[in-house]
Design a protein around this motif. Sequence first.
Motif, short mmCIF file in Angstrom:
data_model
loop_
_atom_site.label_atom_id
_atom_site.label_comp_id
_atom_site.label_asym_id
_atom_site.label_seq_id
_atom_site.Cartn_x
_atom_site.Cartn_y
_atom_site.Cartn_z
N ASP A 95 0.85 -1.19 0.00
CA ASP A 95 0.00 0.00 0.00
C ASP A 95 0.88 1.24 0.00
O ASP A 95 2.08 1.16 0.27
CB ASP A 95 -0.91 0.00 1.23
N TYR A 135 -1.16 0.04 -9.95
CA TYR A 135 -2.27 0.63 -10.70
C TYR A 135 -2.66 1.98 -10.09
O TYR A 135 -2.99 2.92 -10.82
CB TYR A 135 -3.48 -0.31 -10.73
N ARG A 136 -2.62 2.08 -8.78
CA ARG A 136 -2.91 3.37 -8.11
C ARG A 136 -1.85 4.41 -8.48
O ARG A 136 -2.17 5.59 -8.65
CB ARG A 136 -2.99 3.19 -6.60
N ASP A 142 3.17 -4.08 -5.16
CA ASP A 142 2.13 -5.02 -5.62
C ASP A 142 1.28 -4.39 -6.72
O ASP A 142 1.30 -3.18 -6.96
CB ASP A 142 1.31 -5.56 -4.46
N ARG A 143 0.53 -5.23 -7.41
CA ARG A 143 -0.21 -4.82 -8.60
C ARG A 143 -1.21 -3.70 -8.31
O ARG A 143 -1.26 -2.71 -9.02
CB ARG A 143 -0.94 -6.03 -9.20
N LYS A 144 -2.00 -3.84 -7.24
CA LYS A 144 -3.01 -2.81 -6.96
C LYS A 144 -2.37 -1.47 -6.66
O LYS A 144 -2.86 -0.42 -7.08
CB LYS A 144 -3.95 -3.25 -5.84
N SER A 145 -1.24 -1.49 -5.95
CA SER A 145 -0.55 -0.23 -5.65
C SER A 145 0.05 0.36 -6.92
O SER A 145 0.05 1.59 -7.10
CB SER A 145 0.54 -0.47 -4.59
#
Length: 192
Positions: free
Chosen positions: A99, A160-161, A155-158
Motif C-alpha cells: 500500500d 495501478y494506483r 504489488d499490482r493494486k498499488s
Amino acid sequence: MSGQKPVTPSPDGIAASVKAAKTKGLPPVHLWNPPFCGDLDIHIAKDGSWTYLGSPINRFELVKLFSSILKKEEGKYYLVTPVEKVGITVEDAPFVAVDFDATGTGTAQVLTFTTHVGDTAIAGPDHPIRIVIDPETDEPAPYILVRANLEARIDRKSFYRLVDIAEHNGEWFGVWSGGQFFSLIRSEDLPD
C-alpha cells in the motif's frame, strides 16, 4: 582449542540472538559482521511469504523479526545476528509494498509505501522507485528501495494506483515524490 562450541545455525537460535540484542527500532545489522555459518533452507517467495524446509512460516511476529535482520551483500541475502550470518534464498525482492499514501500534489507530492511486514519508505532520493520491464512479456515490475540494498516489489493494486496519479513530465509518464520524478513509462509508449 578455544573451548567454544561451534555455532550451528537454526531459526530458533537466530530468533533468540536477535531478541537478546534487540534495541529500539531496527537492529544495527550494518554494524554486525559475524562469521558465515552456512545456509539455512529459508526461502522468501515472490509474494513475500517465508518458508523453512518447505513449510510456511505462518507466525507474523517471526517473519517480522527475521525481516529486521535481513542483509544483502554482493547480491546474496543473509540473516545476520551479532554472532552468526546465514544465507537464505530470495526469489525476487525480500519485501512487498502492499500500500501507499499520497499527500500533496505535483512536485510537492509525497508517497509513503508500507510493506507486508510493516516497514515504511518515503519515495525520494533515499528510497527510489525503479521499473524493470520483462523482455519477454513487456510486463513492468516496480520496486522501491526500503533500506540498505533491500527492495520491496510494489504489488499490482498499488502500481495501478500509481499509474492513476501519474502525470507527464517531458517524455516520461510517472510520479513525483520527495521532490523527485520517478519515470514509469515513456509517454509515447502509453497505450491509446
